[in-house]
Design an enzyme around this catalytic site. Structure first.
Site, PDB file in Angstrom:
ATOM      1  N   ASN A 112       0.560 -39.117 -32.589  1.00 26.72           N
ATOM      2  CA  ASN A 112       0.773 -39.157 -34.039  1.00 26.72           C
ATOM      3  C   ASN A 112      -0.460 -38.712 -34.819  1.00 26.72           C
ATOM      4  O   ASN A 112      -0.341 -37.971 -35.797  1.00 26.72           O
ATOM      5  CB  ASN A 112       1.205 -40.562 -34.468  1.00 26.72           C
ATOM      6  CG  ASN A 112       2.517 -40.965 -33.800  1.00 26.72           C
ATOM      7  OD1 ASN A 112       3.211 -40.109 -33.254  1.00 26.72           O
ATOM      8  ND2 ASN A 112       2.841 -42.254 -33.830  1.00 26.72           N
ATOM      9  N   HIS A 158      12.054  -9.888 -73.115  1.00 28.07           N
ATOM     10  CA  HIS A 158      13.534  -9.936 -73.051  1.00 28.07           C
ATOM     11  C   HIS A 158      14.112  -8.727 -72.318  1.00 28.07           C
ATOM     12  O   HIS A 158      15.241  -8.308 -72.590  1.00 28.07           O
ATOM     13  CB  HIS A 158      14.144 -10.010 -74.457  1.00 28.07           C
ATOM     14  CG  HIS A 158      13.569 -11.091 -75.312  1.00 28.07           C
ATOM     15  ND1 HIS A 158      14.068 -12.374 -75.334  1.00 28.07           N
ATOM     16  CD2 HIS A 158      12.493 -11.087 -76.150  1.00 28.07           C
ATOM     17  CE1 HIS A 158      13.339 -13.114 -76.176  1.00 28.07           C
ATOM     18  NE2 HIS A 158      12.377 -12.357 -76.665  1.00 28.07           N
ATOM     19  N   SER A 279      19.523   6.408 -47.369  1.00 24.56           N
ATOM     20  CA  SER A 279      20.860   5.860 -47.195  1.00 24.56           C
ATOM     21  C   SER A 279      21.566   6.589 -46.055  1.00 24.56           C
ATOM     22  O   SER A 279      21.294   7.753 -45.796  1.00 24.56           O
ATOM     23  CB  SER A 279      21.637   6.027 -48.504  1.00 24.56           C
ATOM     24  OG  SER A 279      23.028   6.112 -48.251  1.00 24.56           O
ATOM     25  N   ASN A 287      15.382   4.298 -51.391  1.00 28.71           N
ATOM     26  CA  ASN A 287      15.498   2.887 -51.763  1.00 28.71           C
ATOM     27  C   ASN A 287      14.168   2.145 -51.567  1.00 28.71           C
ATOM     28  O   ASN A 287      13.575   2.226 -50.485  1.00 28.71           O
ATOM     29  CB  ASN A 287      16.590   2.223 -50.922  1.00 28.71           C
ATOM     30  CG  ASN A 287      17.943   2.866 -51.155  1.00 28.71           C
ATOM     31  OD1 ASN A 287      18.257   3.284 -52.272  1.00 28.71           O
ATOM     32  ND2 ASN A 287      18.738   2.980 -50.100  1.00 28.71           N
ATOM     33  N   TYR A 319       4.890 -42.721 -38.131  1.00 30.90           N
ATOM     34  CA  TYR A 319       5.563 -41.516 -37.641  1.00 30.90           C
ATOM     35  C   TYR A 319       7.029 -41.775 -37.329  1.00 30.90           C
ATOM     36  O   TYR A 319       7.382 -42.785 -36.732  1.00 30.90           O
ATOM     37  CB  TYR A 319       4.858 -41.015 -36.372  1.00 30.90           C
ATOM     38  CG  TYR A 319       5.420 -39.706 -35.870  1.00 30.90           C
ATOM     39  CD1 TYR A 319       4.897 -38.493 -36.306  1.00 30.90           C
ATOM     40  CD2 TYR A 319       6.494 -39.682 -34.981  1.00 30.90           C
ATOM     41  CE1 TYR A 319       5.432 -37.294 -35.873  1.00 30.90           C
ATOM     42  CE2 TYR A 319       7.030 -38.485 -34.542  1.00 30.90           C
ATOM     43  CZ  TYR A 319       6.493 -37.295 -34.998  1.00 30.90           C
ATOM     44  OH  TYR A 319       7.021 -36.110 -34.571  1.00 30.90           O
ATOM     45  N   GLN A 324       8.686 -34.142 -37.136  1.00 28.44           N
ATOM     46  CA  GLN A 324       8.364 -33.014 -36.262  1.00 28.44           C
ATOM     47  C   GLN A 324       9.038 -31.739 -36.778  1.00 28.44           C
ATOM     48  O   GLN A 324       8.651 -30.640 -36.412  1.00 28.44           O
ATOM     49  CB  GLN A 324       8.698 -33.323 -34.803  1.00 28.44           C
ATOM     50  CG  GLN A 324       9.995 -32.779 -34.290  1.00 28.44           C
ATOM     51  CD  GLN A 324      10.191 -33.110 -32.815  1.00 28.44           C
ATOM     52  OE1 GLN A 324       9.537 -33.976 -32.231  1.00 28.44           O
ATOM     53  NE2 GLN A 324      11.083 -32.399 -32.189  1.00 28.44           N
ATOM     54  N   LYS A 327       7.327 -28.299 -38.965  1.00 24.01           N
ATOM     55  CA  LYS A 327       6.696 -27.050 -38.566  1.00 24.01           C
ATOM     56  C   LYS A 327       7.582 -25.795 -38.516  1.00 24.01           C
ATOM     57  O   LYS A 327       7.149 -24.754 -39.011  1.00 24.01           O
ATOM     58  CB  LYS A 327       5.980 -27.262 -37.222  1.00 24.01           C
ATOM     59  CG  LYS A 327       4.778 -28.212 -37.364  1.00 24.01           C
ATOM     60  CD  LYS A 327       4.027 -28.460 -36.096  1.00 24.01           C
ATOM     61  CE  LYS A 327       4.614 -29.479 -35.165  1.00 24.01           C
ATOM     62  NZ  LYS A 327       4.976 -30.788 -35.754  1.00 24.01           N
TER      63      LYS A 327
HETATM   64  N1  ARG Z   1       5.636 -33.182 -31.134  1.00 21.28           N
HETATM   65  C1  ARG Z   1       5.657 -34.073 -32.249  1.00 21.28           C
HETATM   66  C2  ARG Z   1       5.652 -33.319 -33.553  1.00 21.28           C
HETATM   67  O1  ARG Z   1       5.698 -32.155 -33.511  1.00 21.28           O
HETATM   68  C3  ARG Z   1       4.451 -34.943 -32.255  1.00 21.28           C
HETATM   69  C4  ARG Z   1       4.556 -36.089 -31.345  1.00 21.28           C
HETATM   70  C5  ARG Z   1       4.698 -37.401 -31.990  1.00 21.28           C
HETATM   71  N2  ARG Z   1       5.954 -37.863 -31.539  1.00 21.28           N
HETATM   72  C6  ARG Z   1       6.246 -39.119 -31.247  1.00 21.28           C
HETATM   73  N3  ARG Z   1       7.384 -39.332 -30.745  1.00 21.28           N
HETATM   74  N4  ARG Z   1       5.417 -40.096 -31.485  1.00 21.28           N
HETATM   75  O2  ARG Z   1       5.591 -33.916 -34.627  1.00 21.28           O
END
Ligand code: ARG
Length: 513
Positions: A112, A158, A279, A287, A319, A324, A327
């Site tokens: 975490n 405008h 085209s 274009n 957490y 997760q 990302k």
């Molecule tokens: N791989 C997880 C993420 O991308 C981080 C791990 C923490 N996960 C957990 N089960 N405590 O956020």
């Protein structure tokens, strides 16, 4: 018991479907550098504090350095069945050294605090890349040639022609806007650049950690002092996505102008062939696809911001796996934003404006009508509200005759009828778009001298950011080099305290806030 690193309390393994649903190894590839750097900093600290036996720490550092070399050669592949980058690297260390030794690495931390620290380290790089890419585009916009100071473009409000401006004025406007995006990115950097390492799972630990040492080895400006906050916070990442979304929107607005103005009806600008496609059916088409995609991809950066806000809003502190999902979309937004900034810089360099066309449109569209109202204020001493009315009557009468401001003969006649005679030659001068552009000398206006002043100011601001960028990149580079140097020396047998005291003395102190 299963053979997972966490398998002690389990009788059964997860199904492959569950693994597929939960793994992050594909996403975590971008965090490998950060995870290894972080592992090394952590183990250096564990060794120095005597939290794990020095010989174990030495061996682990050796294993991590071998993994780093493998990573540098592009050979370190993450195994999906090990879930994420953290488990992968721990498993690799254990496979190299055995559990007796390698099993010490994960003392006094959790995935975490690890994942937040990794992500912060990666995002710092990205934020700096985004600052660099913005500055490169700003440089293109500010490098306009002398003649663009008087190259005429209709300025719009405008979406209707309003007053003439110069191409240089348009370019500096976008540069000015982008420099705010840079400030936003720097703000996000400031709040990203803090170490979560040592927060452990959520509540800290009973081991005598040195969180400041690891923060400095990782090049952070400070430590996130509250363990629960450190492991829970995702605002740094939402803020970054917000900076991308705003930046993407700003680029989209420029793109919209280019798409519109490059159409036949405007014919104000042409994108270079290298940034357009044809085209499949209509042979005449060119274009402006890069500009169109720039506009469209602002949807990705904006979408990411909404996704992150929504993902995080129901997660209580501490957490949860929802986090997760911070990302995958963000990675997409990063790629979108950076590639867009870079391609827009290339396209902008090669834009060709047609200033004769711009001037023509300004004449045709009554863009300089305000100039007559201003003239009657300055020369005849009338109140502006009155001169606005007189000029409006002139414009109305000209339109009825199918004439424009170009028809100075008609203009002079109408003004005489209205009881405010102005000579034809004076009208020709007042209504010339160039006269207007030259005369808007107020600070921030479109006159050549005002635009030059703004250009100088923006250049100075950009230089300030470039200096910060270089210093910050240097700082991160120095911290990384120092961490690896310490690891190599200690892995080769040197004393933890001796090496780390020297290294720490060379690294900048944490910032006090
Ligand atoms: N791989 C997880 C993420 O991308 C981080 C791990 C923490 N996960 C957990 N089960 N405590 O956020």
């Amino acid at each position: 018991m299963t053979d997972k690193l966490w398998g002690g309390r389990f009788d059964e393994d997860i199904t492959s479907e569950v693994l597929d649903y939960t793994l992050t190894t594909d996403i975590d590839v971008r965090l490998i550098f950060a995870d290894l750097w972080q592992d090394i900093a952590h183990v250096l600290m564990l060794g120095k504090r005597g939290i794990i036996p020095a010989d174990n720490a030495r061996a682990i550092l050796g294993a991590l350095l071998r993994l780093w070399e493998k990573h540098e050669r592009g050979e370190l592949a993450l195994r999906p069945e090990l879930e994420d980058v953290h488990f992968n690297i721990e498993q690799m260390v254990i496979e190299d050294l055995g559990r007796e030794t390698g099993g010490h690495m994960h003392t006094a931390r959790s995935r975490n605090d690890q994942v937040s620290t990794d992500t912060r380290m990666y995002l710092r790089r990205v934020q700096l890349d985004a600052v660099a890419a913005n500055l490169a585009l700003v440089d293109v916009l500010l490098s306009f040639p002398e003649e663009e100071l008087l190259a005429i473009l209709p300025g719009y409000t405008h979406s209707q022609a309003a007053q003439p401006v110069s191409v240089a004025f348009w370019k500096t406007a976008h540069a000015s806007m982008l420099l705010r995006d840079v400030r936003r990115l720097r703000g996000a950097f400031d709040r990203t650049d803090e170490s979560a390492l040592g927060a452990c799972a959520l509540a800290g630990t009973s081991f005598p950690l040195d969180r400041e040492l690891t923060a400095r080895l990782l090049g952070f400006r400070g430590v996130l002092s509250h363990a629960l906050d450190a492991t829970s916070a995702r605002d740094y990442l939402i803020e970054t996505a917000s900076a991308f979304a705003i930046g993407g929107n700003n680029l989209s607005r420029m793109a919209e102008e280019i798409v519109m103005w490059s159409g036949h009806e405007y014919s104000l600008v042409e994108v270079s062939d290298a940034y357009a496609t044809g085209s499949s059916i209509m042979p005449q088409k060119k274009n402006p696809v890069v500009a169109e995609l720039t506009r469209g991809r602002a949807g990705r950066t904006a979408g990411t911001l909404v996704q992150l806000l929504t993902m995080a809003k129901g997660v209580t502190l501490g957490y949860s796996c929802d986090l997760q999902d911070d990302k995958p979309y963000l990675w997409n937004a990063i790629d979108t934003y950076l590639s867009t900034l870079r391609i827009v810089a290339g396209q902008t360099k090669e834009l060709r404006f047609d200033s004769a066309r711009g001037e023509h449109l300004c004449w045709d569209n009554f863009s300089t009508a305000t100039e007559l109202a201003n003239y009657l204020v300055a020369e005849h001493g009338l109140p502006f509200r009155e001169t606005h009315h007189i000029t409006g009557s002139l414009v109305g009468a000209l339109i009825k005759r199918g004439a424009t401001l170009r028809d100075t003969k008609a203009g002079a006649e109408i003004l005489a009828e209205l009881g405010h005679p102005v000579e034809e030659s004076v009208l020709a001068r007042i209504f010339a778009p160039r006269t207007a552009v030259t005369s808007y000398t107020s600070p921030g206006g479109t006159s050549p001298q005002s635009v030059e002043a703004v250009r100088a100011e923006l250049r100075q601001t950009a230089q300030g950011h470039a200096g910060w960028l270089e210093r910050t990149r240097d700082k991160l580079g120095t911290a990384q080099a120092a961490t690896f140097r310490a690891a190599r020396e200690i892995a080769a047998g040197a004393d933890f305290a001796k090496v780390l005291d020297t290294v720490a003395a060379d690294l900048p102190a944490l910032e006090q806030r």
